[in-house]
Scaffold this motif. Sequence first.
Motif, PDB file in Angstrom:
ATOM      1  N   ASN A  27       0.841  -1.201   0.000  1.00 54.29           N
ATOM      2  CA  ASN A  27       0.000   0.000   0.000  1.00 54.29           C
ATOM      3  C   ASN A  27       0.875   1.249   0.000  1.00 54.29           C
ATOM      4  O   ASN A  27       1.563   1.512   0.984  1.00 54.29           O
ATOM      5  N   VAL A  29       0.804   5.164   0.065  1.00 56.17           N
ATOM      6  CA  VAL A  29      -0.017   6.359   0.258  1.00 56.17           C
ATOM      7  C   VAL A  29       0.763   7.542  -0.319  1.00 56.17           C
ATOM      8  O   VAL A  29       1.926   7.762   0.024  1.00 56.17           O
ATOM      9  N   ASP A  31       1.051  11.695  -1.583  1.00 57.10           N
ATOM     10  CA  ASP A  31       0.547  13.055  -1.376  1.00 57.10           C
ATOM     11  C   ASP A  31       0.790  13.897  -2.633  1.00 57.10           C
ATOM     12  O   ASP A  31       1.360  13.421  -3.633  1.00 57.10           O
ATOM     13  N   VAL A  59      -2.750   4.753  -3.242  1.00 52.83           N
ATOM     14  CA  VAL A  59      -3.911   5.346  -2.581  1.00 52.83           C
ATOM     15  C   VAL A  59      -3.546   6.748  -2.110  1.00 52.83           C
ATOM     16  O   VAL A  59      -2.373   7.100  -1.963  1.00 52.83           O
ATOM     17  N   THR A  60      -4.571   7.540  -1.881  1.00 51.02           N
ATOM     18  CA  THR A  60      -4.407   8.867  -1.293  1.00 51.02           C
ATOM     19  C   THR A  60      -5.597   9.124  -0.378  1.00 51.02           C
ATOM     20  O   THR A  60      -6.465   8.257  -0.222  1.00 51.02           O
ATOM     21  N   THR A  61      -5.640  10.285   0.237  1.00 49.54           N
ATOM     22  CA  THR A  61      -6.722  10.614   1.155  1.00 49.54           C
ATOM     23  C   THR A  61      -7.428  11.901   0.700  1.00 49.54           C
ATOM     24  O   THR A  61      -6.884  12.669  -0.102  1.00 49.54           O
ATOM     25  N   PHE A  89      -8.489   6.463   0.143  1.00 48.00           N
ATOM     26  CA  PHE A  89      -8.519   5.775   1.440  1.00 48.00           C
ATOM     27  C   PHE A  89      -9.179   6.704   2.451  1.00 48.00           C
ATOM     28  O   PHE A  89      -8.782   7.859   2.601  1.00 48.00           O
ATOM     29  N   CYS A  91      -9.809   8.539   5.591  1.00 50.43           N
ATOM     30  CA  CYS A  91      -9.012   8.907   6.771  1.00 50.43           C
ATOM     31  C   CYS A  91      -9.894   9.260   7.972  1.00 50.43           C
ATOM     32  O   CYS A  91      -9.383   9.506   9.067  1.00 50.43           O
ATOM     33  N   ILE A 103      -1.430  11.992   6.995  1.00 53.74           N
ATOM     34  CA  ILE A 103      -0.617  10.788   6.804  1.00 53.74           C
ATOM     35  C   ILE A 103      -0.057  10.309   8.140  1.00 53.74           C
ATOM     36  O   ILE A 103       0.007   9.100   8.411  1.00 53.74           O
ATOM     37  N   PHE A 115       1.416   0.976   5.459  1.00 54.75           N
ATOM     38  CA  PHE A 115       1.585   1.959   4.394  1.00 54.75           C
ATOM     39  C   PHE A 115       3.069   2.211   4.123  1.00 54.75           C
ATOM     40  O   PHE A 115       3.880   2.298   5.048  1.00 54.75           O
TER      41      PHE A 115
END
Length: 237
Positions: A27, A29, A31, A59-61, A89, A91, A103, A115
């Motif tokens: 995974n 993550v 930015d 993935v990102t948030t 994802f 958060c 993060i 992550f």
Amino acid sequence: MKVKRQKRVAKILKYFHLNFGFRRPFNLVVDGTFCAGCLEAKVKIKEQMPKYIGECKLVTTGCCITEIESLGSPQLYGATLILKSMALFRCDHKESIGASACIKSLVKNGNPHHFIVSSQDQSLREDLRNIPGIPLLYLHGNAPTLEKPSDLTESLTEKISDGKTNLSQHQHNILQELKKQKFGEEVKPIRKKRKGPRGPNPLSCKKSSKSKPSESLPTNQNSGKKKRRKKKKTAQE
């Protein structure tokens, strides 16, 4: 990718796999700073990341997307589109916060989602080096680079292997779960029956109610007979 670089990445990933339970698909993550850096260096994230670390999910948030959108810079338009194309994802932040703070909240308490953090934010990477078990990925020029484990991460794994660390209950539960995933349920050894000579039967040790006949001393056979007196012959006879 050079063979030496491939071996280095494989070694780092194996370290995190054995000590913290990371596994494929990894995974990642991501930015906004990482997307902007890849766009500038002409790095295609979705094509090159699987070649670099193997099977992975990007993935990102929502907080990361909100932050890059709030900047409103035309230069970040392409990076914004790349970030939005990734899986989202949750958060669970009701109000949007900064990407770095978001993060950090995802990887606290032992990084439960495993992550790999991909960011060009140096301050964020510096803060995450103080949290054990966080793999960091960034761009060095136009080449993706996976950092080796931090000193804090290595010291923690050494203490765990030596049994010299006082783990919290949460960390203890994570390690137990990782052991179950790696080695399966712990099977208790079956106690075998002891073979060999047994002790005496308690019933055989019980004293007999009948008393043994006492041994009699030998007696003289002639003791019961009376001695006969011999008669003396007289002259008349």
